[in-house]
Design an enzyme around this catalytic site. Sequence first.
Site, mmCIF file in Angstrom:
data_model
loop_
_atom_site.group_PDB
_atom_site.id
_atom_site.type_symbol
_atom_site.label_atom_id
_atom_site.label_comp_id
_atom_site.label_asym_id
_atom_site.label_seq_id
_atom_site.Cartn_x
_atom_site.Cartn_y
_atom_site.Cartn_z
ATOM 1 N N TRP A 65 0.834 -1.212 0.000
ATOM 2 C CA TRP A 65 0.000 0.000 0.000
ATOM 3 C C TRP A 65 0.864 1.256 0.000
ATOM 4 O O TRP A 65 1.914 1.296 0.634
ATOM 5 C CB TRP A 65 -0.868 0.009 1.254
ATOM 6 C CG TRP A 65 -1.535 1.321 1.532
ATOM 7 C CD1 TRP A 65 -0.989 2.396 2.164
ATOM 8 C CD2 TRP A 65 -2.863 1.696 1.169
ATOM 9 N NE1 TRP A 65 -1.905 3.423 2.224
ATOM 10 C CE2 TRP A 65 -3.064 3.018 1.625
ATOM 11 C CE3 TRP A 65 -3.918 1.044 0.511
ATOM 12 C CZ2 TRP A 65 -4.272 3.696 1.440
ATOM 13 C CZ3 TRP A 65 -5.115 1.728 0.334
ATOM 14 C CH2 TRP A 65 -5.286 3.035 0.795
ATOM 15 N N MET A 66 0.390 2.315 -0.685
ATOM 16 C CA MET A 66 1.051 3.622 -0.624
ATOM 17 C C MET A 66 -0.003 4.722 -0.554
ATOM 18 O O MET A 66 -0.989 4.665 -1.284
ATOM 19 C CB MET A 66 1.898 3.814 -1.890
ATOM 20 C CG MET A 66 2.633 5.143 -1.927
ATOM 21 S SD MET A 66 3.587 5.358 -3.437
ATOM 22 C CE MET A 66 2.295 5.813 -4.575
ATOM 23 N N ASP A 68 0.094 9.116 1.056
ATOM 24 C CA ASP A 68 0.719 10.449 0.902
ATOM 25 C C ASP A 68 2.200 10.456 0.516
ATOM 26 O O ASP A 68 2.997 9.714 1.097
ATOM 27 C CB ASP A 68 0.690 11.226 2.226
ATOM 28 C CG ASP A 68 -0.638 11.232 2.904
ATOM 29 O OD1 ASP A 68 -1.598 10.691 2.362
ATOM 30 O OD2 ASP A 68 -0.706 11.777 4.020
ATOM 31 N N ARG A 197 -1.236 16.320 13.426
ATOM 32 C CA ARG A 197 -0.273 15.556 12.607
ATOM 33 C C ARG A 197 0.236 16.298 11.373
ATOM 34 O O ARG A 197 -0.205 17.357 11.031
ATOM 35 C CB ARG A 197 -0.909 14.237 12.189
ATOM 36 C CG ARG A 197 -2.197 14.354 11.387
ATOM 37 C CD ARG A 197 -2.724 12.947 11.039
ATOM 38 N NE ARG A 197 -4.036 13.021 10.406
ATOM 39 C CZ ARG A 197 -5.183 12.971 11.055
ATOM 40 N NH1 ARG A 197 -5.204 12.834 12.363
ATOM 41 N NH2 ARG A 197 -6.328 13.061 10.398
ATOM 42 N N TRP A 338 -9.351 8.635 -0.277
ATOM 43 C CA TRP A 338 -9.689 7.699 0.802
ATOM 44 C C TRP A 338 -11.048 7.059 0.556
ATOM 45 O O TRP A 338 -11.968 7.697 0.045
ATOM 46 C CB TRP A 338 -9.724 8.438 2.155
ATOM 47 C CG TRP A 338 -8.341 8.746 2.645
ATOM 48 C CD1 TRP A 338 -7.755 9.974 2.710
ATOM 49 C CD2 TRP A 338 -7.375 7.809 3.127
ATOM 50 N NE1 TRP A 338 -6.478 9.857 3.199
ATOM 51 C CE2 TRP A 338 -6.222 8.540 3.469
ATOM 52 C CE3 TRP A 338 -7.368 6.419 3.299
ATOM 53 C CZ2 TRP A 338 -5.068 7.940 3.973
ATOM 54 C CZ3 TRP A 338 -6.219 5.819 3.799
ATOM 55 C CH2 TRP A 338 -5.091 6.582 4.134
HETATM 56 C C1 FRU Z 1 -3.521 11.930 4.806
HETATM 57 C C2 FRU Z 1 -3.274 11.143 6.083
HETATM 58 C C3 FRU Z 1 -2.397 11.941 7.034
HETATM 59 C C4 FRU Z 1 -1.757 10.872 7.860
HETATM 60 C C5 FRU Z 1 -1.556 9.777 6.852
HETATM 61 C C6 FRU Z 1 -1.672 8.389 7.409
HETATM 62 O O1 FRU Z 1 -3.895 11.138 3.725
HETATM 63 O O2 FRU Z 1 -4.493 10.794 6.687
HETATM 64 O O3 FRU Z 1 -3.099 12.914 7.786
HETATM 65 O O4 FRU Z 1 -0.572 11.301 8.452
HETATM 66 O O5 FRU Z 1 -2.527 9.961 5.845
HETATM 67 O O6 FRU Z 1 -1.287 7.421 6.483
#
Ligand code: FRU
Length: 524
Positions: A65-66, A68, A197, A338
């Site tokens: 999986w990939m 961000d 985050r 997402w």
């Molecule tokens: C964005 C996100 C970030 C988080 C990461 C987790 O797509 O939800 O906020 O750090 O992905 O994979």
Amino acid sequence: MKSFWSVILVVATFLSFQSNALADNASHKQLVTKATAALKDTAKNKAVNKSQWYPSFHFASQAGWMNDPNGLIFFNGEYHLFYQHNPYSAKHENMHWGHAASPDMVNWRYLPVALAPSEDYDKNGVFSGSAIVHDGILSLLYTGNVENKVNDKVEKHQTQNLAISKDGINFGKSANNPVIKMAPHYSSYVFSRADFRDPFVWMQDEHYYALIGTQYEKTKDGAVLLFKSKDLRNWVFINITAIGSKGEMGYMWECPNFTHLGGEDVLMISPQGIKPNGKQFLNKYQAGWFVGKLDYNSGRFKQSSPFGLFDYGFDFYAPQVMKTPDGRSVIIGWLDMWDTKMPEQSHGWAGMMSLPREMKIVNGRVVTLPVAELKALRTDVECLRNIAFKGTKSFNNVKGEVYEMELQADLAKASKFELKLRASQHQETLLVYDKTAGVLKLNRDKSGQGLTGEREVKLPLVNNKLKLHIFVDKSSIEVFAQDGKAVMSSRIYPDKTSQAVHFVSDNDMVLDYLNFYKLKSIHN
Ligand code: FRU
């Protein structure tokens, strides 16, 4: 006097040792080695390589999986791209940082996995973050995600952490972690500990600044907070740089980014929870920008533009910006969204990156264009000029699974122009310009497996002309319209045999020019 200077020297050496001190990274090393080895699993890779949707000229992980892009940076003569990555399966869990490097942002070579979740403070995922060079050392600032079950409820806690590397390949976690422990309670403001985050770090006037995304708990508004540091270890909170109001800009701002460009500052965010408004904001989450000015003293951002989207299609999220050595601001985004179907998961991989896009400011707004480096991918070209037609038109050498196409359509007489891509008897990905409504639409109802729907963007013609620059890969389309004023991207999952391109017009129209390029693959 001599002894005074030796004391200073000892203290200085001690401080610099302190600031680069690493934690005991034994278990991290092991986990990184294990993750890197897992990616070499030949059976797995065979399935991925056979995948009809694996990109030919876009970056994707070897397997797994990939999501961000993380830590985009030019370091030691190369571009580095890190990414949210699960090396073990094509699902979003157990997040690591994958790593690749490139001389040109186009051709990438995989490097060992950079970060694995190994410590109490990042045990449930090494989440997104960014990179900066400090004292010649490549430094990564990332979010440690922790989830604990308390009375059947999951309690989340996110902190910001530092990892460093001298060679740009092997990273050790700092002994000072977490370097930012929690979102501050600031006067009457209380920010979320659970959603805190994606630190984005840059340097200005000998200081490091970091933006962090969060939520203001009382009103459930997204916000970004600014922190300042001399050494990447000790951070002070400066201010709330920007915050939504009445929930209109969503409940959480992920992945803040910042760049200075064309005399302007640009604040970028990926807000979660903006409600659909007619045909706007139909994607689950958005990614966009504000043009304005950051006051480094007060930490406040004064916006001079409304919120603009980077992409009006279906799939573009969490973009990250970097400065190239020649001063361009280039973004790469995750070319997915997402909670959508990802048919490639059954082939052992999931997720791809967008093409690198150069940001420009035009009339106070951000436009994005494919970087010039991509031209090196072009092989054969078919150039057509002044083609007048009505109804449906196709051309002999204009077709395929993987290509780039530039065109200008003169729509003085026509009111509707359609471009059908990856087309066959049963399939097509449809791009429509509706002159009466003044909108460009991208429709994937018949694009193949999985995904359906339509997105649109208001986009005026210029002297009745529509300019399109389109990139089609095995499972994606990216459309740059009117010199990057609107971009529309989507994942698509057509049959391999759906390769036709049709031009359709409801009245006389002219294709002023059409340049169709075959593109080399970036895999040897
Ligand atoms: C964005 C996100 C970030 C988080 C990461 C987790 O797509 O939800 O906020 O750090 O992905 O994979």
